[in-house]
Design an enzyme around this catalytic site. Structure first.
Site, PDB file in Angstrom:
ATOM      1  N   TYR A  98      16.956 -10.251 -50.737  1.00  0.00           N
ATOM      2  CA  TYR A  98      18.254 -10.564 -51.356  1.00  0.00           C
ATOM      3  C   TYR A  98      19.320  -9.519 -51.008  1.00  0.00           C
ATOM      4  CZ  TYR A  98      16.595 -14.608 -53.867  1.00  0.00           C
ATOM      5  OH  TYR A  98      16.122 -15.850 -54.166  1.00  0.00           O
ATOM      6  N   GLU A 140      11.545 -17.165 -59.301  1.00  0.00           N
ATOM      7  CA  GLU A 140      10.581 -17.103 -58.196  1.00  0.00           C
ATOM      8  C   GLU A 140       9.356 -16.268 -58.583  1.00  0.00           C
ATOM      9  OE1 GLU A 140      13.057 -15.994 -54.786  1.00  0.00           O
ATOM     10  OE2 GLU A 140      14.322 -17.745 -55.177  1.00  0.00           O
ATOM     11  N   GLN A 209       8.239 -28.661 -45.037  1.00  0.00           N
ATOM     12  CA  GLN A 209       7.623 -29.138 -46.278  1.00  0.00           C
ATOM     13  C   GLN A 209       7.105 -30.562 -46.070  1.00  0.00           C
ATOM     14  OE1 GLN A 209      10.835 -27.534 -46.330  1.00  0.00           O
ATOM     15  NE2 GLN A 209       9.600 -25.720 -46.736  1.00  0.00           N
TER      16      GLN A 209
END
Ligand code: FAD
Ligand code: HEM
Length: 392
Positions: A98, A140, A209
């Site tokens: 981040y 998360e 995914q």
């Protein structure tokens, strides 16, 4: 949550930042990938980078978050955060990244907006970024802990052996996999996806995914449609054989069938029926007596994957019906089921919870039809097979 001083500055600068965000995001990604090329090669979906959808999704999510903070300073847009957090955990984003994203995002903002970014403006946007980042980091962390408790303690990527593979249709191949270590299957909820990581011919690791498609006792089943020019779907079709090993992250995804006894509507188009098949399979296995309406749209009978599953699972359930629409049906087919999915001739029970998955035009059309049929917006859930541009 946002300080009063920053809220004022954000409100005043949101139009300028919003208008420039289309210039900021390409510069941000160019800077990020120039400084850390491995992120593009091995973490980000380079298909989404090439077609721009991920750039749009990131920019849109920050603007939407800031807008929501201004409108409701004491609330957090949790639904939006959950969707991003599930995706982040599924590809292995770390908390430390981040700060890297922050560095390059703010350098891009200064590059585009120049002197308009006074220290006061920079501080206010900094606050928004870290509010969002820290909220994501917290969600998360919880998701990673849940995944570990659900049987995946050994880090994100776990090797699985392909037990079998078979064609559903010419374009869709199903893979049934079991943990290569012989350990238990991870926990999953019907509607969730796994990330699959493969090494491509140029040495890059790419992640995609795939929704679990149910129907596999003691194993995970996912089904892949070959995209024209698609890197990972093509690789899986061409190279992943029975007996081979493939790396999977634990099942994640914020859209899954909620428990309950009210009516359920499952609507899909094309390959969007993978999560719907998992949900129907779950309901059938649980012996559900819920009222269930399945609606599916496809090009024709030959392109329709899970046709047999839909028929068999519907037959097992005491109060289920299935309606299939074909755009160009082969042979005899009812006129009212020819063309795109149209709910006007289908009874949508009062109190329905709806789950949708398919291309964006399909999602928009079905959502509108459901709202018109009296389904509450809060009871319509959807999965998209790409970055969620509805956030924008
Ligand atoms: C939650 C979720 C669940 C999903 N579930 C499923 C599922 O159950 N089954 C399934 O089949 N898929 C599913 N998908 C989609 C899947 O993850 C992949 O996106 C899909 O397989 C395509 O990946 P790919 O690597 O083959 O294609 P990519 O290489 O990523 O390319 C995607 C598209 O972009 C185009 N493209 C690539 N590069 C460029 C370029 N330079 N310029 C312009 N266009 C370009 C390609 O031609 C292709 O049409 C899901 C996605 C999500 C997010
Ligand atoms: C506050 C900071 C961040 C915001 C607002 C944000 C936003 C988003 C959004 C909106 C998505 C798409 C979700 C969807 O599928 O709908 C996404 C996915 C993703 N994000 Fe983030 N993100 C942030 C931080 C990070 C960081 C630190 C990294 C790591 C370098 C990262 C890497 C990714 C990756 C790899 C994806 C998967 C999608 C793809 O590859 O196309 N993000 N993020």
């Amino acid at each position: 949550m946002l300080s009063a001083k920053s809220a004022e500055v954000i409100e005043a600068t949101l139009p300028v930042v919003g208008a420039a965000i289309g210039d900021i995001t390409p510069r941000f990604y160019d800077r990020l990938f120039a400084a850390h090329p491995a992120l593009l090669r091995d973490l980000f979906n380079r298909g989404n980078q090439a077609n721009g959808t991920q750039r749009e999704a990131l920019a849109g999510s920050i603007a939407a978050f800031a807008t929501a903070l201004i409108a409701h300073p004491d609330q957090r847009p949790d639904a939006m955060l959950a969707r991003i957090a599930h995706k982040h955990v599924s590809v292995g984003i770390t908390d430390a990244q981040y700060a890297i994203v922050h560095e390059h995002l703010f350098a891009a903002i200064v590059e585009v907006l120049g002197e308009a970014v006074t220290p006061e403006v920079a501080a206010a946007w900094d606050e928004v970024y870290w509010l969002m980042a820290n909220a994501l980091i917290a969600v998360e962390g919880r998701l990673r802990a849940e995944a570990a408790a659900g049987g995946d303690p050994a880090g994100l990527w776990r090797p699985y052996t392909v037990v079998t593979r078979y064609q559903e249709t010419e374009a869709v191949t199903t893979f049934v996999v079991r943990p290569a270590d012989g350990g238990p299957l991870p926990a999953s909820r019907p509607g969730q996806y796994v990330s699959v990581r493969v090494e491509l011919a140029d040495g890059a690791h790419q992640i995609r995914q795939y929704s679990l498609s149910g129907g596999a006792d003691g194993a995970l089943r996912f089904s892949v449609k070959r995209e024209p020019g698609g890197e990972v779907s093509g690789h899986l079709h061409d190279h992943l054989r029975t007996g081979d090993t493939v790396e999977l992250a634990p099942p994640l995804g914020d859209v899954s069938l909620a428990e309950g006894d009210g009516p359920v509507l499952l609507a899909s188009a094309g390959i969007g029926n993978t999560p719907m098949t998992a949900m129907l399979d779950h309901l059938a296995t649980a012996g559900s007596t819920r009222r269930i309406v399945s609606v599916h749209g496809d090009r024709d009978q030959l392109s329709h994957a899970f046709r047999a599953d839909l028929e068999q699972l519907t037959a097992k359930l005491p109060d289920a019906v299935a309606h299939v629409f074909y755009e160009r049906p082969l042979g005899e087919w009812p006129a009212e089921r020819t063309g795109l999915v149209d709910l006007s001739t289908i009874e949508v029970p009062a109190g329905t919870t709806a789950y949708l998955c398919g291309p964006l035009p399909f999602l928009k059309s079905v959502r509108e039809q459901l709202l018109a049929a009296g389904v509450r917006a809060a009871d319509i859930h959807y999965e998209v097979f790409g970055p969620d541009l509805w956030l924008v």
